[in-house]
Scaffold this motif. Structure first.
Motif, PDB file in Angstrom:
ATOM      1  N   LEU A 163      88.957 -25.705  53.548  1.00  0.00           N
ATOM      2  CA  LEU A 163      89.806 -24.946  54.462  1.00  0.00           C
ATOM      3  C   LEU A 163      90.772 -24.105  53.637  1.00  0.00           C
ATOM      4  CD1 LEU A 163      90.704 -27.705  57.097  1.00  0.00           C
ATOM      5  CD2 LEU A 163      88.966 -25.913  57.308  1.00  0.00           C
ATOM      6  N   ILE A 164      90.697 -22.799  53.766  1.00  0.00           N
ATOM      7  CA  ILE A 164      91.582 -21.910  53.022  1.00  0.00           C
ATOM      8  C   ILE A 164      92.405 -21.079  53.990  1.00  0.00           C
ATOM      9  CG2 ILE A 164      89.982 -21.798  51.076  1.00  0.00           C
ATOM     10  CD1 ILE A 164      89.159 -19.011  52.023  1.00  0.00           C
ATOM     11  N   GLY A 165      93.483 -20.521  53.486  1.00  0.00           N
ATOM     12  CA  GLY A 165      94.340 -19.692  54.324  1.00  0.00           C
ATOM     13  C   GLY A 165      95.788 -19.792  53.901  1.00  0.00           C
ATOM     14  N   TYR A 166      96.610 -18.935  54.467  1.00  0.00           N
ATOM     15  CA  TYR A 166      98.042 -18.927  54.179  1.00  0.00           C
ATOM     16  C   TYR A 166      98.686 -20.259  54.594  1.00  0.00           C
ATOM     17  CZ  TYR A 166      99.126 -14.129  52.718  1.00  0.00           C
ATOM     18  OH  TYR A 166      99.254 -12.962  52.005  1.00  0.00           O
ATOM     19  N   PRO A 167      99.874 -20.545  54.072  1.00  0.00           N
ATOM     20  CA  PRO A 167     100.597 -21.729  54.550  1.00  0.00           C
ATOM     21  C   PRO A 167     100.892 -21.623  56.047  1.00  0.00           C
ATOM     22  CG  PRO A 167     101.582 -20.882  52.516  1.00  0.00           C
ATOM     23  CD  PRO A 167     100.581 -19.859  52.967  1.00  0.00           C
ATOM     24  N   SER A 168     100.919 -22.761  56.719  1.00  0.00           N
ATOM     25  CA  SER A 168     101.320 -22.869  58.128  1.00  0.00           C
ATOM     26  C   SER A 168     100.380 -22.168  59.103  1.00  0.00           C
ATOM     27  CB  SER A 168     102.757 -22.329  58.328  1.00  0.00           C
ATOM     28  OG  SER A 168     103.667 -23.060  57.532  1.00  0.00           O
ATOM     29  N   VAL A 169      99.107 -22.019  58.731  1.00  0.00           N
ATOM     30  CA  VAL A 169      98.157 -21.426  59.684  1.00  0.00           C
ATOM     31  C   VAL A 169      97.422 -22.507  60.478  1.00  0.00           C
ATOM     32  CG1 VAL A 169      97.810 -19.308  58.367  1.00  0.00           C
ATOM     33  CG2 VAL A 169      96.339 -21.290  57.924  1.00  0.00           C
ATOM     34  N   GLY A 170      97.650 -23.783  60.138  1.00  0.00           N
ATOM     35  CA  GLY A 170      97.059 -24.868  60.917  1.00  0.00           C
ATOM     36  C   GLY A 170      95.898 -25.580  60.261  1.00  0.00           C
ATOM     37  N   LYS A 171      95.775 -25.496  58.946  1.00  0.00           N
ATOM     38  CA  LYS A 171      94.648 -26.155  58.255  1.00  0.00           C
ATOM     39  C   LYS A 171      94.743 -27.676  58.373  1.00  0.00           C
ATOM     40  CE  LYS A 171      95.537 -24.253  54.270  1.00  0.00           C
ATOM     41  NZ  LYS A 171      96.713 -23.495  54.735  1.00  0.00           N
ATOM     42  N   SER A 172      95.921 -28.223  58.130  1.00  0.00           N
ATOM     43  CA  SER A 172      96.076 -29.679  58.200  1.00  0.00           C
ATOM     44  C   SER A 172      95.862 -30.200  59.614  1.00  0.00           C
ATOM     45  CB  SER A 172      97.467 -30.081  57.693  1.00  0.00           C
ATOM     46  OG  SER A 172      97.649 -29.713  56.346  1.00  0.00           O
ATOM     47  N   THR A 173      96.357 -29.474  60.597  1.00  0.00           N
ATOM     48  CA  THR A 173      96.150 -29.868  61.985  1.00  0.00           C
ATOM     49  C   THR A 173      94.682 -29.851  62.339  1.00  0.00           C
ATOM     50  OG1 THR A 173      98.316 -28.955  62.585  1.00  0.00           O
ATOM     51  CG2 THR A 173      96.766 -29.372  64.377  1.00  0.00           C
ATOM     52  N   LEU A 174      93.976 -28.841  61.858  1.00  0.00           N
ATOM     53  CA  LEU A 174      92.541 -28.739  62.118  1.00  0.00           C
ATOM     54  C   LEU A 174      91.796 -29.926  61.511  1.00  0.00           C
ATOM     55  CD1 LEU A 174      90.064 -27.209  63.132  1.00  0.00           C
ATOM     56  CD2 LEU A 174      90.102 -25.874  61.010  1.00  0.00           C
ATOM     57  N   LEU A 175      92.115 -30.272  60.266  1.00  0.00           N
ATOM     58  CA  LEU A 175      91.443 -31.395  59.611  1.00  0.00           C
ATOM     59  C   LEU A 175      91.724 -32.705  60.342  1.00  0.00           C
ATOM     60  CD1 LEU A 175      89.760 -32.454  57.204  1.00  0.00           C
ATOM     61  CD2 LEU A 175      91.909 -32.803  55.989  1.00  0.00           C
ATOM     62  N   SER A 176      92.976 -32.925  60.729  1.00  0.00           N
ATOM     63  CA  SER A 176      93.327 -34.179  61.405  1.00  0.00           C
ATOM     64  C   SER A 176      92.675 -34.273  62.785  1.00  0.00           C
ATOM     65  CB  SER A 176      94.850 -34.297  61.537  1.00  0.00           C
ATOM     66  OG  SER A 176      95.367 -33.275  62.371  1.00  0.00           O
ATOM     67  N   THR A 177      92.373 -33.131  63.378  1.00  0.00           N
ATOM     68  CA  THR A 177      91.773 -33.121  64.716  1.00  0.00           C
ATOM     69  C   THR A 177      90.274 -33.416  64.662  1.00  0.00           C
ATOM     70  OG1 THR A 177      93.412 -31.498  65.482  1.00  0.00           O
ATOM     71  CG2 THR A 177      91.417 -31.749  66.808  1.00  0.00           C
ATOM     72  N   VAL A 178      89.586 -32.916  63.635  1.00  0.00           N
ATOM     73  CA  VAL A 178      88.121 -33.048  63.581  1.00  0.00           C
ATOM     74  C   VAL A 178      87.673 -34.236  62.738  1.00  0.00           C
ATOM     75  CG1 VAL A 178      87.826 -30.582  63.933  1.00  0.00           C
ATOM     76  CG2 VAL A 178      87.892 -31.476  61.596  1.00  0.00           C
ATOM     77  N   SER A 179      88.614 -34.927  62.086  1.00  0.00           N
ATOM     78  CA  SER A 179      88.245 -36.083  61.256  1.00  0.00           C
ATOM     79  C   SER A 179      89.301 -37.168  61.434  1.00  0.00           C
ATOM     80  CB  SER A 179      88.139 -35.683  59.779  1.00  0.00           C
ATOM     81  OG  SER A 179      89.417 -35.469  59.226  1.00  0.00           O
ATOM     82  N   HIS A 180      89.123 -38.263  60.677  1.00  0.00           N
ATOM     83  CA  HIS A 180      90.101 -39.354  60.726  1.00  0.00           C
ATOM     84  C   HIS A 180      91.176 -39.203  59.657  1.00  0.00           C
ATOM     85  CE1 HIS A 180      88.003 -41.601  63.803  1.00  0.00           C
ATOM     86  NE2 HIS A 180      86.871 -41.507  63.119  1.00  0.00           N
ATOM     87  N   ALA A 181      91.139 -38.100  58.940  1.00  0.00           N
ATOM     88  CA  ALA A 181      92.164 -37.869  57.920  1.00  0.00           C
ATOM     89  C   ALA A 181      93.518 -37.664  58.586  1.00  0.00           C
ATOM     90  CB  ALA A 181      91.803 -36.658  57.071  1.00  0.00           C
ATOM     91  N   LYS A 182      94.573 -38.077  57.893  1.00  0.00           N
ATOM     92  CA  LYS A 182      95.923 -37.955  58.431  1.00  0.00           C
ATOM     93  C   LYS A 182      96.819 -37.190  57.459  1.00  0.00           C
ATOM     94  CE  LYS A 182      94.787 -40.306  62.055  1.00  0.00           C
ATOM     95  NZ  LYS A 182      94.585 -39.574  63.337  1.00  0.00           N
ATOM     96  N   PRO A 183      96.543 -35.903  57.234  1.00  0.00           N
ATOM     97  CA  PRO A 183      97.416 -35.129  56.340  1.00  0.00           C
ATOM     98  C   PRO A 183      98.765 -34.889  56.985  1.00  0.00           C
ATOM     99  CG  PRO A 183      95.835 -33.680  57.410  1.00  0.00           C
ATOM    100  CD  PRO A 183      95.455 -35.083  57.800  1.00  0.00           C
ATOM    101  N   LYS A 184      99.748 -34.647  56.131  1.00  0.00           N
ATOM    102  CA  LYS A 184     101.090 -34.358  56.625  1.00  0.00           C
ATOM    103  C   LYS A 184     101.103 -32.984  57.272  1.00  0.00           C
ATOM    104  CE  LYS A 184     105.898 -33.979  55.053  1.00  0.00           C
ATOM    105  NZ  LYS A 184     106.804 -34.036  53.882  1.00  0.00           N
ATOM    106  N   THR A 185     101.722 -32.860  58.447  1.00  0.00           N
ATOM    107  CA  THR A 185     101.843 -31.570  59.122  1.00  0.00           C
ATOM    108  C   THR A 185     103.312 -31.301  59.400  1.00  0.00           C
ATOM    109  OG1 THR A 185     101.559 -32.587  61.307  1.00  0.00           O
ATOM    110  CG2 THR A 185      99.572 -31.790  60.209  1.00  0.00           C
ATOM    111  N   GLY A 186     103.659 -30.007  59.462  1.00  0.00           N
ATOM    112  CA  GLY A 186     105.050 -29.653  59.715  1.00  0.00           C
ATOM    113  C   GLY A 186     105.187 -28.160  59.921  1.00  0.00           C
TER     114      GLY A 186
END
Length: 425
Positions: A163-186
């Motif tokens: 997943l690539i892109g500028y900061p705060s475009v929603g990459k971590s949210t996308l990963l946490s939604t489609v997998s069981h990963a729990k990255p930090k979001t803010g």
């Protein structure tokens, strides 16, 4: 804690010392030489362990030294070779010489091994120096020193999708939604400062590994922001999902974001511009996103697949994941292997051993060079015959003549490695 770059010291084991011994059997009180060779020192080997995902352990242990070979023994018994020191590393580890950045190896497959520092050979015992002219030599070698060097370990994550892109475009949210990963979001830039991995399961029993990578900014190819820390991991991914904030909530133009990120990828490594890529037009639930999406599609053209999604509401995610899975299935492994073949070669160039150099330090003459310094370490100076052999080798190498040409006179001090002696004709 995720650690993806460390510097460690590795040293191969020294060879065991050869022995001076003679047979003292019944009826043979003056038997021939019987001193055995020393055993070989252990190698330092890096081995890939697929159970590891970080270089965290190397933060607490930075020195790895293999054991010394066993010394030679009497009755012509050779010393035992030392076992290699095996160091486990995660898949995707690149090992470089710290001073030169020369790549020693690129370790990607489970169980793959590479010798990083070789152990020294064992010193020869006096049975090796027996000759018709000298049938009972009092000569033996010390073990050869093992290789030692500082190396940099760099981890490049092995993931199917990045997943690539500028900061705060929603990459971590996308990963946490489609997998069981729990990255930090803010709601602030650079929330993600380390890569996160998640396994994405698609219907029909298909799955792939997705990596949420720290956000890019302009100048990343030169190390700006998280620059190289991020781009290092992009190299391993087979497909790129370019997440774009289609609502422009950060005050940026979505199309210009897409252009800037691709420019950074190309300037870092040209081959990344050919990596298969799809666009996840994120934040479609926010005002203005639909209008921006229409303009974005017109700007990028029909060649770039664009999937409108909302990681927050899960809108469009099923279509995106199916498209990514189909794209992965359509890329033969051989294509990706050929693209990175040169990067994954395991090799180690070895400079030819320099002869020697001589410089004057105050009143001392200093002789430097790998071969002469190794000769000093491997000479057992407690035996006169070993000293004579040492002097003979120096003369054959031209050290004596070179010292004389530099102005050395009888009685002047000469230093080689840690040993000092008086110059004699």
């Amino acid at each position: 804690m995720f650690v993806d770059k460390v510097r460690v010291f590795v040293k191969g084991g020294d060879g065991g010392n050869g022995m001076v011994a003679f047979r003292r059997e019944k009826y043979e009180p003056r038997g021939g030489p019987a001193g055995g060779d020393g055993g070989r020192g252990g190698d330092v080997i890096f081995r890939v362990d697929e159970g590891l995902r970080t270089l965290m352990d190397f933060r607490y242990q930075k020195h790895f030294k293999a054991k010394k070979g066993e010394n030679g023994r009497s009755k012509s018994q050779h010393g035992k070779n030392a076992d290699p020191l095996v160091v486990r590393v995660p898949p995707g580890t690149v090992v470089k010489v710290a001073d030169t950045d020369e790549v020693i190896c690129d370790l990607t497959r489970h169980g793959q091994e590479a010798v990083i520092a070789r152990g020294g050979r064992g010193g020869r015992g006096n049975i090796r120096f027996s000759s018709p002219k000298n049938p009972a030599p009092h000569v033996a070698e010390n073990g050869e020193p093992g290789e030692e060097l500082w190396v940099d370990l760099e981890l490049k994550l092995l993931a199917d999708v990045g997943l690539i892109g500028y900061p705060s475009v929603g990459k971590s949210t996308l990963l946490s939604t489609v997998s069981h990963a729990k990255p930090k979001t803010g709601a602030y830039p650079f929330t993600t400062i380390h890569p996160n991995l998640g396994v994405v399961e698609v219907e029909e029993g298909r799955s792939f590994v997705m990596a949420d990578l720290p956000g890019l900014i302009e100048g990343a190819h030169e190390g700006v922001g998280l620059g190289h820390q991020f781009l290092r991991h992009v190299e391993r991914t087979r497909v790129l999902v370019h997440v774009v904030d289609m609502s422009g909530s950060e005050g940026r133009d979505p199309y210009q974001d897409w252009v800037n990120i691709n420019k950074e990828l190309t300037m870092y490594r040209e081959s990344l511009s050919r990596r298969p890529q799809v666009v996840a037009a994120n934040k479609m639930d926010l005002p203005g996103a639909k209008e921006n999406l229409k303009q974005f599609k017109e700007s990028v053209g029909e060649e770039i697949p664009v999937y409108p999604v909302s990681a927050a509401t899960r809108e469009g995610l099923r279509e995106l994941l199916f498209a990514v899975a189909d794209l992965l299935d359509s890329i033969p492994d051989e294509v990706f292997a050929e693209e990175t073949e040169e990067e994954r070669k395991v090799y180690r160039s070895r400079e030819p051993e320099e002869a020697f150099t001589i410089r004057k330090e105050n009143e001392k003459f200093v002789v430097e060079g790998d071969r002469v310094e190794k000769l000093v370490k491997m000479t057992n100076f407690q035996y006169d015959e070993s000293v004579a052999r040492f002097s003979h080798i120096l003369k054959e190498m031209g050290v004596e003549d070179a010292l004389r040409a530099k102005g050395a006179k009888v009685g002047d001090t000469v230093r080689i490695g840690d040993m000092e002696f008086d110059f004699q004709e």
